[in-house]
Design a protein around this motif. Structure first.
Motif, PDB file in Angstrom:
ATOM      1  N   ARG A   1      14.160  75.891 -55.511  1.00 13.71           N
ATOM      2  CA  ARG A   1      15.115  75.054 -56.217  1.00 13.71           C
ATOM      3  C   ARG A   1      14.367  74.070 -57.129  1.00 13.71           C
ATOM      4  NH1 ARG A   1      17.136  78.753 -54.778  1.00 13.71           N
ATOM      5  NH2 ARG A   1      18.452  79.041 -52.925  1.00 13.71           N
ATOM      6  N   HIS A   2      14.988  73.746 -58.252  1.00 10.48           N
ATOM      7  CA  HIS A   2      14.466  72.688 -59.102  1.00 10.48           C
ATOM      8  C   HIS A   2      14.788  71.355 -58.434  1.00 10.48           C
ATOM      9  CE1 HIS A   2      13.681  75.551 -62.268  1.00 10.48           C
ATOM     10  NE2 HIS A   2      14.942  75.937 -62.275  1.00 10.48           N
ATOM     11  N   VAL A   3      13.791  70.506 -58.269  1.00 16.43           N
ATOM     12  CA  VAL A   3      14.009  69.191 -57.665  1.00 16.43           C
ATOM     13  C   VAL A   3      13.516  68.128 -58.647  1.00 16.43           C
ATOM     14  CG1 VAL A   3      13.563  67.672 -55.714  1.00 16.43           C
ATOM     15  CG2 VAL A   3      13.708  70.149 -55.349  1.00 16.43           C
ATOM     16  N   ARG A   4      14.456  67.361 -59.159  1.00 21.64           N
ATOM     17  CA  ARG A   4      14.147  66.291 -60.119  1.00 21.64           C
ATOM     18  C   ARG A   4      14.676  64.981 -59.537  1.00 21.64           C
ATOM     19  NH1 ARG A   4      16.288  68.453 -64.566  1.00 21.64           N
ATOM     20  NH2 ARG A   4      18.299  67.458 -64.237  1.00 21.64           N
ATOM     21  N   VAL A   5      13.808  63.996 -59.401  1.00 26.11           N
ATOM     22  CA  VAL A   5      14.115  62.783 -58.644  1.00 26.11           C
ATOM     23  C   VAL A   5      14.349  61.603 -59.589  1.00 26.11           C
ATOM     24  CG1 VAL A   5      13.310  61.230 -56.819  1.00 26.11           C
ATOM     25  CG2 VAL A   5      12.675  63.654 -56.768  1.00 26.11           C
ATOM     26  N   TRP A   6      15.266  60.742 -59.206  1.00 29.54           N
ATOM     27  CA  TRP A   6      15.577  59.524 -59.960  1.00 29.54           C
ATOM     28  C   TRP A   6      15.507  58.311 -59.036  1.00 29.54           C
ATOM     29  CZ3 TRP A   6      19.982  56.956 -58.177  1.00 29.54           C
ATOM     30  CH2 TRP A   6      20.809  57.709 -57.305  1.00 29.54           C
TER      31      TRP A   6
ATOM     32  N   VAL B   1       7.956  68.153 -56.102  1.00 28.26           N
ATOM     33  CA  VAL B   1       9.074  68.081 -57.050  1.00 28.26           C
ATOM     34  C   VAL B   1       8.596  68.439 -58.453  1.00 28.26           C
ATOM     35  CG1 VAL B   1      10.088  66.262 -55.622  1.00 28.26           C
ATOM     36  CG2 VAL B   1       8.853  65.641 -57.709  1.00 28.26           C
ATOM     37  N   ASP B   2       9.517  68.939 -59.272  1.00 27.62           N
ATOM     38  CA  ASP B   2       9.106  69.375 -60.616  1.00 27.62           C
ATOM     39  C   ASP B   2       9.658  68.507 -61.731  1.00 27.62           C
ATOM     40  OD1 ASP B   2      11.738  70.232 -60.478  1.00 27.62           O
ATOM     41  OD2 ASP B   2      11.248  72.363 -60.545  1.00 27.62           O
ATOM     42  N   GLY B   3      10.313  67.377 -61.387  1.00 32.95           N
ATOM     43  CA  GLY B   3      10.816  66.480 -62.407  1.00 32.95           C
ATOM     44  C   GLY B   3      10.927  65.055 -61.900  1.00 32.95           C
ATOM     45  N   LEU B   4      10.549  64.092 -62.747  1.00 36.55           N
ATOM     46  CA  LEU B   4      10.655  62.672 -62.436  1.00 36.55           C
ATOM     47  C   LEU B   4      11.461  61.999 -63.541  1.00 36.55           C
ATOM     48  CD1 LEU B   4       6.891  62.016 -61.559  1.00 36.55           C
ATOM     49  CD2 LEU B   4       8.742  62.502 -59.942  1.00 36.55           C
ATOM     50  N   THR B   5      12.566  61.368 -63.170  1.00 30.98           N
ATOM     51  CA  THR B   5      13.387  60.652 -64.134  1.00 30.98           C
ATOM     52  C   THR B   5      13.041  59.174 -64.058  1.00 30.98           C
ATOM     53  OG1 THR B   5      15.165  62.273 -63.886  1.00 30.98           O
ATOM     54  CG2 THR B   5      15.745  60.162 -64.853  1.00 30.98           C
TER      55      THR B   5
ATOM     56  N   CYS C   1      14.693  60.915 -50.925  1.00 29.97           N
ATOM     57  CA  CYS C   1      13.457  61.667 -50.677  1.00 29.97           C
ATOM     58  C   CYS C   1      12.602  61.002 -49.604  1.00 29.97           C
ATOM     59  CB  CYS C   1      12.656  61.805 -51.963  1.00 29.97           C
ATOM     60  SG  CYS C   1      13.428  62.840 -53.217  1.00 29.97           S
ATOM     61  N   ARG C   2      12.544  59.675 -49.640  1.00 29.16           N
ATOM     62  CA  ARG C   2      11.789  58.960 -48.611  1.00 29.16           C
ATOM     63  C   ARG C   2      12.390  59.186 -47.221  1.00 29.16           C
ATOM     64  NH1 ARG C   2       6.679  56.976 -49.830  1.00 29.16           N
ATOM     65  NH2 ARG C   2       6.651  55.992 -51.885  1.00 29.16           N
ATOM     66  N   ALA C   3      13.724  59.268 -47.163  1.00 32.08           N
ATOM     67  CA  ALA C   3      14.410  59.447 -45.877  1.00 32.08           C
ATOM     68  C   ALA C   3      14.410  60.891 -45.407  1.00 32.08           C
ATOM     69  CB  ALA C   3      15.846  58.932 -45.982  1.00 32.08           C
ATOM     70  N   HIS C   4      14.291  61.848 -46.352  1.00 30.71           N
ATOM     71  CA  HIS C   4      14.423  63.267 -46.002  1.00 30.71           C
ATOM     72  C   HIS C   4      13.310  64.113 -46.639  1.00 30.71           C
ATOM     73  CE1 HIS C   4      18.536  62.317 -44.623  1.00 30.71           C
ATOM     74  NE2 HIS C   4      18.642  61.604 -45.731  1.00 30.71           N
TER      75      HIS C   4
ATOM     76  N   ALA D   1       4.456  54.161 -59.708  1.00 29.91           N
ATOM     77  CA  ALA D   1       3.483  55.249 -59.670  1.00 29.91           C
ATOM     78  C   ALA D   1       3.243  55.753 -58.248  1.00 29.91           C
ATOM     79  CB  ALA D   1       2.168  54.796 -60.306  1.00 29.91           C
ATOM     80  N   ASP D   2       3.304  54.846 -57.254  1.00 27.54           N
ATOM     81  CA  ASP D   2       3.118  55.288 -55.874  1.00 27.54           C
ATOM     82  C   ASP D   2       4.269  56.204 -55.434  1.00 27.54           C
ATOM     83  OD1 ASP D   2       0.725  53.953 -55.590  1.00 27.54           O
ATOM     84  OD2 ASP D   2       1.629  52.168 -54.698  1.00 27.54           O
ATOM     85  N   ASP D   3       5.490  55.868 -55.834  1.00 28.77           N
ATOM     86  CA  ASP D   3       6.616  56.759 -55.564  1.00 28.77           C
ATOM     87  C   ASP D   3       6.387  58.109 -56.222  1.00 28.77           C
ATOM     88  OD1 ASP D   3       8.164  55.040 -54.004  1.00 28.77           O
ATOM     89  OD2 ASP D   3       9.268  54.238 -55.719  1.00 28.77           O
ATOM     90  N   ALA D   4       5.925  58.084 -57.460  1.00 31.23           N
ATOM     91  CA  ALA D   4       5.708  59.329 -58.191  1.00 31.23           C
ATOM     92  C   ALA D   4       4.668  60.202 -57.499  1.00 31.23           C
ATOM     93  CB  ALA D   4       5.270  59.020 -59.618  1.00 31.23           C
ATOM     94  N   ARG D   5       3.596  59.592 -57.037  1.00 35.07           N
ATOM     95  CA  ARG D   5       2.550  60.371 -56.355  1.00 35.07           C
ATOM     96  C   ARG D   5       3.080  60.960 -55.053  1.00 35.07           C
ATOM     97  NH1 ARG D   5      -0.383  55.631 -58.029  1.00 35.07           N
ATOM     98  NH2 ARG D   5      -1.570  56.107 -59.940  1.00 35.07           N
ATOM     99  N   PHE D   6       3.865  60.195 -54.327  1.00 39.28           N
ATOM    100  CA  PHE D   6       4.489  60.710 -53.100  1.00 39.28           C
ATOM    101  C   PHE D   6       5.375  61.916 -53.408  1.00 39.28           C
ATOM    102  CE2 PHE D   6       8.561  60.507 -50.720  1.00 39.28           C
ATOM    103  CZ  PHE D   6       8.105  60.904 -49.461  1.00 39.28           C
ATOM    104  N   LEU D   7       6.151  61.827 -54.462  1.00 37.34           N
ATOM    105  CA  LEU D   7       7.060  62.912 -54.827  1.00 37.34           C
ATOM    106  C   LEU D   7       6.302  64.139 -55.317  1.00 37.34           C
ATOM    107  CD1 LEU D   7       9.638  60.634 -56.635  1.00 37.34           C
ATOM    108  CD2 LEU D   7      10.024  61.848 -54.471  1.00 37.34           C
TER     109      LEU D   7
END
Length: 290
Positions: free
Chosen positions: A252-257, A273-277, A237-240, A262-268
């Motif tokens: 599309r559903h986008v769920r990131v792992w 995105v609709d999901g954080l793993t 996600c950071r690269a694209h 927390a800073d990554d989560a706020r960026f996402l």
């Protein structure tokens, strides 16, 4: 706030994939539980990440050569150096879970819980015989799963599937609606890509080219909607970021792992995105709610 999905349970607190890890994830308020599944020697779908036993038990060798009874005789706790689980989280002899156990544990929560099942394949080059996919579907159906709605009948538990393997996704797509499928992506160098997804092959230009082509085909399936979800890593996600935004805009559903920062989560979240793993479901929710 996006869904908070517990990565192999609350795996920062207790050993991954154990009963205690998932009980703790629910106690921490996770919206869903993520797991990896493989087949034992006696054909049982079991929760386990690695192809081998070495990292997360006191044994060595290949998982698929062991029966469920043999797995349950292993010490899957000491490697994590966690304190023994409280009585509410199961005994030390009760920690290895089958997919059936996983469904029952989620249903016992008596609240909405999303199960996120990752199907593991030894190589992206293998078209597979579908044994794992078929066993997963059969196990879920025996538990009351309705493939059309995605829910376990009589519960608040719904099921989604994901994999790095295009062949696995396409096998499941025969039974599972597109919106319940997700293709996994990572930002990996060529040598790392080969080591992870074609370990039996050398990192030759031909091997890398075949792997990149498979990944591109699967991404095309997401773009066209044949697969309804995209499961990228934080690094991808950071690269694209524009590709993430495009997937979100396309519905599309986008769920990131795996999102523990927390800073990554706020960026996402800003990307939509609709999901954080996460390995830390309680801590991440608290940080985002502060």
């Amino acid at each position: 706030m996006p869904q908070i999905i517990a990565h192999r349970g609350a795996s920062a607190t207790f050993p991954e994939h154990t009963r205690a890890s998932y009980v703790e994830a629910l106690a921490q308020g996770a919206d869903g539980l993520e797991c990896d599944v493989q087949l034992t020697a006696d054909g049982v779908v079991v929760l386990w990440h690695d192809a081998t036993l070495d990292r997360t038990s006191d044994a060595s060798g290949l998982l698929h050569e062991r029966t469920l009874a043999e797995l349950r005789a292993l010490d899957v706790w000491s490697w994590h150096q966690a304190a023994p689980p409280p009585a509410s989280h199961g005994t030390l002899a009760d920690q290895v879970l089958t997919l059936t156990d996983f469904v029952e544990l989620a249903a016992a929560a008596a609240r909405p819980v999303t199960l996120v099942i990752e199907l593991k394949r030894s190589s992206l080059f293998s078209d597979g015989e579908g044994a794992l996919e078929d066993a997963v579907v059969a196990t879920l159906r025996a538990a009351g799963w309705d493939s059309e709605t995605g829910f376990i009948t009589g519960t608040n538990v719904d099921v989604t599937f994901m994999s790095f393997s295009p062949a696995s996704q396409r096998r499941l797509a025969v039974t599972v609606p597109a919106e319940r499928l997700m293709f996994l992506l990572d930002e990996a160098a060529d040598t790392d890509l080969v080591a992870e997804f074609a370990p039996e092959s050398g990192a030759t230009p031909e091997t890398v080219g075949r792997l990149r082509a498979l990944i591109a085909d699967a991404q095309a399936d997401v773009t066209t909607g044949r697969i309804g979800g995209l499961g990228p890593s934080v690094a991808w996600c950071r690269a694209h970021p524009d590709d993430v935004r495009a997937a979100v805009a396309a519905g599309r559903h986008v769920r990131v792992w795996t999102v523990d920062d927390a800073d990554d989560a706020r960026f996402l979240i800003e990307l939509g995105v609709d999901g954080l793993t996460t390995n830390r479901p309680g801590a991440l929710r608290a940080a985002l709610s502060a």
